[in-house]
Scaffold this motif. Structure first.
Motif, short mmCIF file in Angstrom:
data_model
loop_
_atom_site.label_atom_id
_atom_site.label_comp_id
_atom_site.label_asym_id
_atom_site.label_seq_id
_atom_site.Cartn_x
_atom_site.Cartn_y
_atom_site.Cartn_z
N HIS A 1 -0.91 26.16 48.44
CA HIS A 1 0.05 25.77 49.48
C HIS A 1 1.13 24.90 48.83
O HIS A 1 0.85 23.80 48.35
N PRO A 2 2.40 25.37 48.80
CA PRO A 2 3.45 24.55 48.20
C PRO A 2 3.94 23.46 49.16
O PRO A 2 4.12 23.70 50.35
N ASP A 3 4.12 22.24 48.62
CA ASP A 3 4.64 21.11 49.39
C ASP A 3 5.95 20.64 48.78
O ASP A 3 6.04 20.53 47.54
N PRO A 4 6.98 20.30 49.60
CA PRO A 4 8.21 19.70 49.06
C PRO A 4 7.93 18.25 48.66
O PRO A 4 7.59 17.42 49.51
N HIS A 5 8.02 17.94 47.40
CA HIS A 5 7.63 16.63 46.88
C HIS A 5 8.40 15.50 47.56
O HIS A 5 9.63 15.50 47.61
N GLY A 6 7.62 14.54 48.10
CA GLY A 6 8.22 13.37 48.73
C GLY A 6 8.71 13.60 50.14
O GLY A 6 9.11 12.64 50.82
N LYS A 7 8.69 14.82 50.61
CA LYS A 7 9.22 15.11 51.94
C LYS A 7 8.21 15.85 52.83
O LYS A 7 8.52 16.16 53.98
N ALA A 8 7.03 16.10 52.30
CA ALA A 8 6.04 16.84 53.08
C ALA A 8 5.33 15.90 54.05
O ALA A 8 4.84 14.84 53.67
N GLU A 9 5.32 16.27 55.30
CA GLU A 9 4.59 15.50 56.30
C GLU A 9 3.09 15.69 56.06
O GLU A 9 2.63 16.81 55.88
N PRO A 10 2.30 14.57 56.01
CA PRO A 10 0.85 14.73 55.82
C PRO A 10 0.27 15.69 56.84
O PRO A 10 0.60 15.63 58.03
N HIS A 11 -0.58 16.59 56.38
CA HIS A 11 -1.10 17.62 57.27
C HIS A 11 -2.42 18.15 56.74
O HIS A 11 -2.86 17.80 55.65
N GLY A 12 -3.06 18.98 57.53
CA GLY A 12 -4.28 19.65 57.11
C GLY A 12 -5.54 18.89 57.46
O GLY A 12 -5.51 17.73 57.90
N LEU A 13 -6.69 19.56 57.24
CA LEU A 13 -7.98 18.99 57.58
C LEU A 13 -8.25 17.71 56.80
O LEU A 13 -8.80 16.74 57.34
N ALA A 14 -7.87 17.70 55.51
CA ALA A 14 -8.12 16.51 54.70
C ALA A 14 -7.40 15.29 55.27
O ALA A 14 -7.93 14.17 55.25
N PHE A 15 -6.18 15.49 55.78
CA PHE A 15 -5.43 14.38 56.37
C PHE A 15 -6.13 13.87 57.63
O PHE A 15 -6.25 12.66 57.84
N MET A 16 -6.62 14.79 58.45
CA MET A 16 -7.31 14.39 59.67
C MET A 16 -8.60 13.63 59.33
O MET A 16 -8.91 12.61 59.95
N GLN A 17 -9.32 14.09 58.33
CA GLN A 17 -10.58 13.46 57.96
C GLN A 17 -10.37 12.11 57.29
O GLN A 17 -11.27 11.27 57.29
N SER A 18 -9.20 11.89 56.70
CA SER A 18 -8.92 10.62 56.03
C SER A 18 -8.53 9.53 57.01
O SER A 18 -8.30 8.39 56.60
N GLY A 19 -8.44 9.86 58.29
CA GLY A 19 -8.02 8.87 59.28
C GLY A 19 -6.53 8.63 59.26
O GLY A 19 -6.06 7.57 59.70
N GLY A 20 -5.76 9.58 58.71
CA GLY A 20 -4.31 9.46 58.70
C GLY A 20 -3.77 8.70 57.51
O GLY A 20 -2.63 8.22 57.53
N ASP A 21 -4.59 8.56 56.45
CA ASP A 21 -4.15 7.84 55.24
C ASP A 21 -3.59 8.84 54.21
O ASP A 21 -4.37 9.56 53.57
#
Length: 326
Positions: free
Chosen positions: A299-319
């Motif tokens: 999954h390509p992300d625009p460096h520095g501009k990608a909004e946190p997303h995905g299951l890992a983000f949800m499981q991290s408590g939004g960190d």
């Protein structure tokens, strides 16, 4: 950030499914053949001697034959390509077969312990000890040859099913030495209790072997990550392009001869979609050159501009930092 990679044929995913199936197919066919010979010869030896140690080895070989037959068919099913009902392929059939092997061995060990106890309480005379020992020596020679063949197959394919089968026969090789000692002591040294004691030792060895096989199978069935060294190698290969800024949220798992790789890749946000796609495809091709049997999602992300997303983000408590380090 270029990296140097030493190519190795060891481990799952490094051979094409067709080549892996050919190698593991040969190993399992050889396993079935050896197990059949061992069952017939040990049955004759037990019939002649009445040894519980020989019976222990016979029961082990009979269950090995059943397990090898299961593995023989599971290997072929696991190598089948993905279809509409199994989009991720059939690789976990190997882990399932390996787990069944562990159950067979544990059952065998329990029955052998009971038989050994009965012979300990009521010692029985060993007859035709010479023939029994000759059969066990033949068993050791055949088993050693099979283990050598299986070790080569595992080193090339990383097959957990063949590895489980090899664990059985490795335990057999060691236990056969103990069986010979027990039969010799009972038949020629007038120490009848040696026979059931050796049978019990073989049974305990089988319990340990069953646990080792089951643990490896469960790792695949529960989608355990590949070893850290393998993950680091995958990340290094993916980052072997100066246009790749960072790779994170890497997830891997093995399924028989296949491996599955997922990751997020930071790229220059100014790139066009077409340029980003080109970089991702190049990374996939680099990985496939090392892991021909890999299913890869990047999954390509625009460096520095990608909004946190995905299951890992949800499981991290939004960190976001926790996601970055995942």
């Amino acid at each position: 950030m270029p990296h140097d990679h030493a190519h190795s044929d060891a481990g799952p995913g490094r051979l094409s499914p067709k080549e892996a199936r050919r190698i593991t197919g040969q190993a399992t066919a050889f396993s079935v053949s050896v197990a059949t010979i061992l069952v017939v010869t040990k049955l004759a030896a037990w019939w002649l001697s009445g040894s519980v140690a020989i019976l222990a080895s016979l029961a082990d070989s009979a269950l090995d034959l059943a397990a090898s037959l299961i593995t023989f068919f599971a290997i072929r099913f696991a190598a089948e390509p993905a279809d509409r009902e199994h989009r991720f392929g059939h690789g976990k059939a190997e882990a399932f077969a390996s787990f069944l092997q562990a159950l067979f061995v544990a059952l065998s060990a329990g029955l052998l312990l009971r038989e050994a106890w009965q012979h300990y309480v009521e010692p029985r005379e060993i007859t035709n000890g010479g023939w029994a020992i000759a059969v066990m020596v033949l068993s050791m020679v055949l088993t050693a040859g099979l283990i050598w063949f299986q070790t080569r197959a595992v080193s090339k394919t990383g097959s957990v099913a063949v590895s489980g089968d090899r664990a059985h026969y490795t335990a057999d090789l060691a236990s056969n030495v103990a069986v010979i000692a027990g039969v010799a002591a009972a038949a020629f040294l007038a120490v009848p209790l040696a026979d059931p004691i050796v049978g019990a030792v073989v049974a305990l060895w089988l319990f340990w072997s069953a646990w080792q096989v089951a643990r490896g199978a469960l790792d695949q069935m529960l989608d355990r990550e590949l070893p850290d060294g393998e993950r680091d190698k995958i990340i290094a290969i993916a980052e072997d392009d100066e246009r790749v800024i960072d790779v994170h949220q890497v997830r891997t798992r093995a399924a028989g001869p296949l491996i599955h790789i997922q990751m997020h890749m930071d790229l220059d946000p100014k790139l066009t979609l077409e340029a980003a796609h080109e970089i991702v495809v190049a990374a996939e091709n680099r990985l496939l050159s090392h892991y021909p049997a890999a299913d890869i999602i990047i999954h390509p992300d625009p460096h520095g501009k990608a909004e946190p997303h995905g299951l890992a983000f949800m499981q991290s408590g939004g960190d976001p930092e926790a996601v970055k380090d995942a």
